[in-house]
Design an enzyme around this catalytic site. Sequence first.
Site, PDB file in Angstrom:
ATOM      1  N   ASP A 163      -9.213  -5.304  -4.890  1.00  0.00           N
ATOM      2  CA  ASP A 163      -8.634  -4.344  -4.673  1.00  0.00           C
ATOM      3  C   ASP A 163      -8.962  -3.031  -5.291  1.00  0.00           C
ATOM      4  O   ASP A 163      -8.914  -3.196  -6.637  1.00  0.00           O
ATOM      5  CB  ASP A 163      -7.183  -4.383  -4.234  1.00  0.00           C
ATOM      6  CG  ASP A 163      -6.431  -3.346  -3.823  1.00  0.00           C
ATOM      7  OD1 ASP A 163      -6.969  -2.297  -3.120  1.00  0.00           O
ATOM      8  OD2 ASP A 163      -5.232  -3.138  -4.076  1.00  0.00           O
ATOM      9  N   SER A 202       0.857  -1.023  -0.027  1.00  0.00           N
ATOM     10  CA  SER A 202      -0.111   0.045  -0.144  1.00  0.00           C
ATOM     11  C   SER A 202       1.068   1.247   0.007  1.00  0.00           C
ATOM     12  O   SER A 202       1.526   1.413  -0.904  1.00  0.00           O
ATOM     13  CB  SER A 202      -0.909   0.065   1.031  1.00  0.00           C
ATOM     14  OG  SER A 202      -1.820   1.073   1.078  1.00  0.00           O
TER      15      SER A 202
END
Length: 327
Positions: free
Chosen positions: A270, A172
Amino acid sequence: MASTPKEIASEFLPFIRVYKDGTVERLMGSPYVPPSARDPETGVSSKDIIISDNPKISARLFLPQTLDQNVQNQKLPVLVYFHGGGFCFESAFSSDHHRFLNRLVSKAQVVAVSVEYRLAPEVPIPICYQDCWDALQWVASHTENEDVGAANKEPWLLNYGDCGKVYIGGDSAGGNIVHNIAMKAGTESSSVKLVGAFMSHTYFLSSKPLGSEPKGEEFKNYVPCMVWSFLNPSTPGGIDSPMVNPAGPGAPSLAGLGCSKLLVCVSSKDELRDRGVWYYDLVKGSGFKGEVELFEVEGEEHAFHILSEAETQNVKKMINRLASFLV
């Protein structure tokens, strides 16, 4: 006498609240866990160390069980890892990243250095890049012919780490840090020589929505955009800053990535999946001389391999792929 409630200066729910006295309340993130002499699941050993007192940079180190700590000259690849958390929460000492690195270190047989960089908004976001760069330089310093007793030398790295085989990785926001550090490694003269870099579910943006991202006015309320705007209200270029948009105005060519191979990991559910594919395509078309690969896990959401307490089949699949990269 009751204390006066602190006044809120700003907040970005459900993530973070900033008070007028300068204190910050983090509303998300997994709890702190201590290091372990031997993790009961994986047998991995861990310990916390200080890299720098000023600025304050620390790390959690991980050593696999199969390494005999009484035998010298067993040299393993070194992974320098940057945790995710939107640049403003999570930690190298949090339970989810601790669990993930225990699993990865056990499978990959590497020495890992999980960097505790300083978070926004107490410091502006560019500071995290510098902290992580300083940590990487510190790791690389263990290749130099200095007295093993010299200050700030780490025995696990000296005795068991092959600092000629250094990798970086992150998830991330940590994946975003990986990109920025790899670019710096490719453009600056330093002792850092990266064999490879991997990034998973990486935080990238641009002012032009792509793929499944919301369009028009809704894009302003897209959570990744709101995170960057909240933490960086005055950053030149906004969400087109080269820090977060690797194809933005003034961004250097991705051909300059300072590693020999790159692994970009995405998951089908995602919300950042399309950005990861976009980045992979950008690198492929940049003239980058190294190897670049895209790895996708179907049916999983953001950072599933970090957040999952259970070692599911897809978690194992992800760990196995990362481990096979770290050779």
